[in-house]
Every structure is written in structure tokens, then in C-alpha cells.
Design a protein around this motif. Structure first.
Motif, short mmCIF file in Angstrom:
data_model
loop_
_atom_site.label_atom_id
_atom_site.label_comp_id
_atom_site.label_asym_id
_atom_site.label_seq_id
_atom_site.Cartn_x
_atom_site.Cartn_y
_atom_site.Cartn_z
N MET A 1 0.68 -1.24 -0.15
CA MET A 1 -0.20 0.04 0.06
C MET A 1 0.73 0.87 0.48
N ASN A 2 2.12 1.44 1.15
CA ASN A 2 3.34 2.15 0.54
C ASN A 2 3.26 2.68 -0.40
N SER A 3 3.78 1.83 -1.54
CA SER A 3 4.23 1.46 -2.52
C SER A 3 3.32 2.05 -3.38
N LYS A 4 2.03 2.18 -3.95
CA LYS A 4 0.86 2.38 -4.91
C LYS A 4 1.13 3.81 -4.10
N GLU A 5 1.13 4.60 -3.49
CA GLU A 5 1.23 6.34 -2.73
C GLU A 5 1.57 6.70 -3.69
N LYS A 6 0.89 8.08 -3.68
CA LYS A 6 1.66 9.34 -4.62
C LYS A 6 2.76 10.05 -3.81
N MET A 7 4.03 10.16 -4.31
CA MET A 7 4.57 10.85 -3.08
C MET A 7 5.57 12.03 -3.71
N CYS A 8 5.54 13.40 -3.11
CA CYS A 8 5.37 14.36 -3.56
C CYS A 8 6.88 15.09 -2.32
N ASN A 9 7.24 14.11 -1.34
CA ASN A 9 8.38 14.68 -0.71
C ASN A 9 9.75 13.01 -1.06
N PHE A 10 10.22 13.45 -0.98
CA PHE A 10 11.42 12.25 -1.43
C PHE A 10 12.64 12.62 -0.39
N THR A 11 12.73 13.56 0.23
CA THR A 11 13.43 13.05 1.91
C THR A 11 13.05 12.56 2.93
N ALA A 12 13.53 11.40 2.85
CA ALA A 12 13.28 11.20 4.71
C ALA A 12 13.88 11.48 5.95
N ASP A 13 13.67 11.55 6.71
CA ASP A 13 13.87 13.17 8.01
C ASP A 13 15.30 11.90 8.34
N GLY A 14 14.78 10.53 8.62
CA GLY A 14 15.56 9.32 9.09
C GLY A 14 16.97 8.50 8.55
N VAL A 15 16.75 7.64 8.81
CA VAL A 15 18.52 6.85 8.09
C VAL A 15 18.77 5.95 7.65
N TRP A 16 17.30 5.50 8.04
CA TRP A 16 16.80 3.92 7.39
C TRP A 16 14.99 4.38 7.44
N CYS A 17 14.74 3.40 7.19
CA CYS A 17 13.20 3.49 6.16
C CYS A 17 11.95 2.70 7.15
N ASN A 18 12.45 4.11 8.60
CA ASN A 18 11.35 3.55 9.38
C ASN A 18 9.94 4.12 9.06
N ASN A 19 8.62 4.59 9.93
CA ASN A 19 7.33 5.31 9.81
C ASN A 19 7.45 6.46 9.15
N SER A 20 9.10 7.17 9.08
CA SER A 20 8.84 8.45 8.33
C SER A 20 8.60 8.86 7.71
N VAL A 21 9.08 7.34 6.39
CA VAL A 21 8.09 6.91 5.10
C VAL A 21 7.14 7.78 4.44
N HIS A 22 6.10 7.35 5.64
CA HIS A 22 4.73 7.46 5.11
C HIS A 22 4.52 9.66 5.24
N LYS A 23 5.62 9.85 5.63
CA LYS A 23 5.43 11.57 5.76
C LYS A 23 5.44 12.19 3.85
N LEU A 24 5.96 11.20 3.28
CA LEU A 24 6.80 11.17 2.32
C LEU A 24 5.38 11.16 0.69
#
Length: 309
Positions: free
Chosen positions: A160-183
Motif C-alpha cells: 500500500m505504501n508503494s502505491k501512494e503518490k509521493m510529493c517529498n523525497f527526503t526522509a527525516d531518518g537514516v533508514w526506512c522507518n515510519n517517517s516514510v509515511h510523511k513522504l
């Protein structure tokens, strides 16, 4: 070209002065990763080799150590590569895979801890029925459920995450944690509900089950003889320590993700990393020190290693 690059890759923006301290980061991450590999492999090998450790409780401990190995291997190699690279990036598909691996294994840890709590409950509260209830088939079923349920739920979440459209491409963390939801451009309400459901089933519910189970265990132990109380303390205390530590680190990570905009970048980096440092590293230490049988075999192992003359 930049638009195409940004549309394919996600940049990790959580590092602090990586250009200046890249080699220091590398040495720290590599050292921690090696310690995690060595300590958890030691626990797994000891349980595998010694037949007196072929019991449900120790099998679940070995499963936890295996989770720590896979969990760490899903993060540390990428961290070591990133800190030596000019750009700390990851492809979107690789990010979703890392998200799936790390979070599904985290959920599996909670379910394994609840299986261990059930094992201790049967052992202490129903000792005569223990061989019948906690047979080989029961252990296999519990292990399968502990790995299968989080894997299915996180596979759906990652898809489901992969199907969502992204408007931001800079994550706040250093690995793919829950911060990817904010993208994502827009948060899907269905996705939010599904993540909440997954959090309850593989996080909240197991913790409640463990707490309820250990309350019953300590009530029974309190009204029993000293030997039962000693057994409950020796075998249950390490599990409780691991559960409390892992739960606190997980909750702290979630809270940090919610408060990232209000925290300094250095604080975000430290809090983001602690969940991937302490649990995989502390678990084998806690079980190696607190579990009597494992501790005994570790001492024998080190005694066999004679110093060079």
C-alpha cells in the motif's frame, strides 16, 4: 534528470555532518554490527548444539536471536555504505523492502515474547500438563504464527505504501522507518486504519497478553513454595526485561517520529538509531547473563579458549 532521480530514489536527511564524521560513523556502525552478529550467533549455536537446551523456552530465545540477526542485517550494511557515500539515498523499492523486513521482524519479536510468556505460564502454573501442552507441534505453530502474521500484515502495508503518490523525497531518518509515511502527498485513511490495526495485533495485543500472563504467574508463584518462586524469577525476569526494553524503545521511536519537527537533528539521529542498537545487542547479553543454563554453557565456552603462551 533530477526529477527522474528524485522520483526513483529517496534521500536520507537524518545524518549529522556525515561528510565530516563519515569514517567515525562507519567504524561505530561496523563495530556494533559485528558485536550483534557475534553475540546472537553465539546464543543460537549454543542452543543448537546442546541437547539440554532443546526446550520450547530456549527455542523461542534462539528465534529472537535469529530475528535480531535478520533485523540488523536489514539495516547496518546499508548504514555503512551510506556514511561512506556522497549521497545517502535508497531506491523506492529497496526502501519498501527494508520497511517490510525491519517492521515485520519487530512485530515478530512481540509475538515471540508473548509465546515465551505462554510457555512460562504453562510451565509454572500447569507443570504436570506442560509436556502435553508445549509439545513439538505447539512450538512449531507458535513460531509459524509469530513470523507469518507480521509478514503478511507488513507485506500489505509495504504494498500500500508503494502505491501512494509521493510529493517529498527526503526522509527525516537514516533508514526506512515510519517517517516514510510523511513522504506521501495525501495520507490514505484506509492505510492509516490498516496500520493502526497492524499495530494493535502485532504490538499492543501481545504486550497486554504478556502483562496479563506474568501477573497470573507471579500470583501463582507468590502462593507456592520457594522453589516455584525461584523458578519464576530465574526464567521470567529476563523475558520481562527484554519486553520492557523493546517496548520502551519502540514507543520512543514512534514518539520521536511524531515530534521530529520539534527536535534537533542530532537528537533525531540518536533516537532513530537506538531502537536498532540496543535491542539486538542487549537481548543476547540479558539471556546470556540471566538464563542459568545458557550462562553455564557460555562460561564453559570461554574456559575452553586457552590464552596463548
Amino acid at each position: 534528470m533530477d526529477a527522474e532521480f528524485n522520483g526513483t530514489f529517496i534521500t536520507f536527511g537524518g545524518y549529522v555532518d556525515v561528510d565530516k564524521y563519515g569514517y567515525i560513523y562507519f567504524v561505530i556502525f561496523l563495530t556494533i554490527y559485528i558485536l550483534i552478529l557475534c553475540s546472537n550467533c553465539t546464543i543460537i549455536c549454543l542452543i543448537w548444539i546442546h541437547r539440554n537446551l532443546h526446550e520450547p523456552m530456549y527455542i523461542f530465545i534462539a528465534a529472537l536471536s535469529l530475528n535480531s540477526l535478520l533485523f540488523s542485517s536489514g539495516i547496518y550494511p546499508k548504514l555503512c555504505i551510506d556514511v561512506l557515500s556522497e549521497k545517502q539515498t535508497i531506491s523506492h523499492s529497496a526502501c519498501m523492502f527494508q520497511y517490510f523486513v525491519v517492521h515485520s521482524l519487530g512485530g515478530s519479536d512481540f509475538l515471540l515474547l508473548s509465546a515465551m510468556a505462554y510457555d512460562r505460564y504453562v510451565s509454572i502454573c500447569k507443570p504436570l500438563q506442560y509436556p502435553t501442552i508445549m509439545g513439538k507441534r505447539t512450538v512449531i505453530v507458535l513460531l509459524t504464527l509469530a513470523w507469518f502474521i507480521p509478514a503478511v500484515e507488513l507485506a500489505v502495508a509495504a504494498l500500500m505504501n508503494s502505491k501512494e503518490k509521493m510529493c517529498n523525497f527526503t526522509a527525516d531518518g537514516v533508514w526506512c522507518n515510519n517517517s516514510v509515511h510523511k513522504l506521501h502527498c495525501v495520507k490514505s485513511q484506509f492505510f492509516t486504519v490498516f496500520v493502526l490495526f497492524a499495530t494493535i495485533t502485532i504490538g499492543v495485543a501481545p504486550v497486554i497478553f504478556v502483562i496479563f500472563t506474568y501477573i497470573k504467574i507471579f500470583i501463582v508463584a507468590y502462593h507456592s513454595c520457594g522453589e516455584v518462586r525461584k523458578k519464576a524469577t530465574e526464567t521470567c525476569l529476563p523475558h520481562l526485561i527484554v519486553l520492557i526494553c523493546f517496548t520502551c524503545f519502540t514507543v520512543f521511536d514512534v514518539m520521536t517520529d511524531r515530534l521530529q519537527s520539534d527536535l534537533p537533528k542530532s537528537v533525531i539521529l540518536v533516537t532513530t538509531l537506538q531502537v536498532v542498537v540496543y535491542s539486538p545487542l542487549l537481548n543476547p547479553i540479558i539471556y546470556g547473563v540471566k538464563m542459568k543454563e545458557i550462562s553455564k554453557h557460555i562460561k564453559k565456552l570461554f574456559c575452553q579458549v586457552k590464552p596463548m603462551k
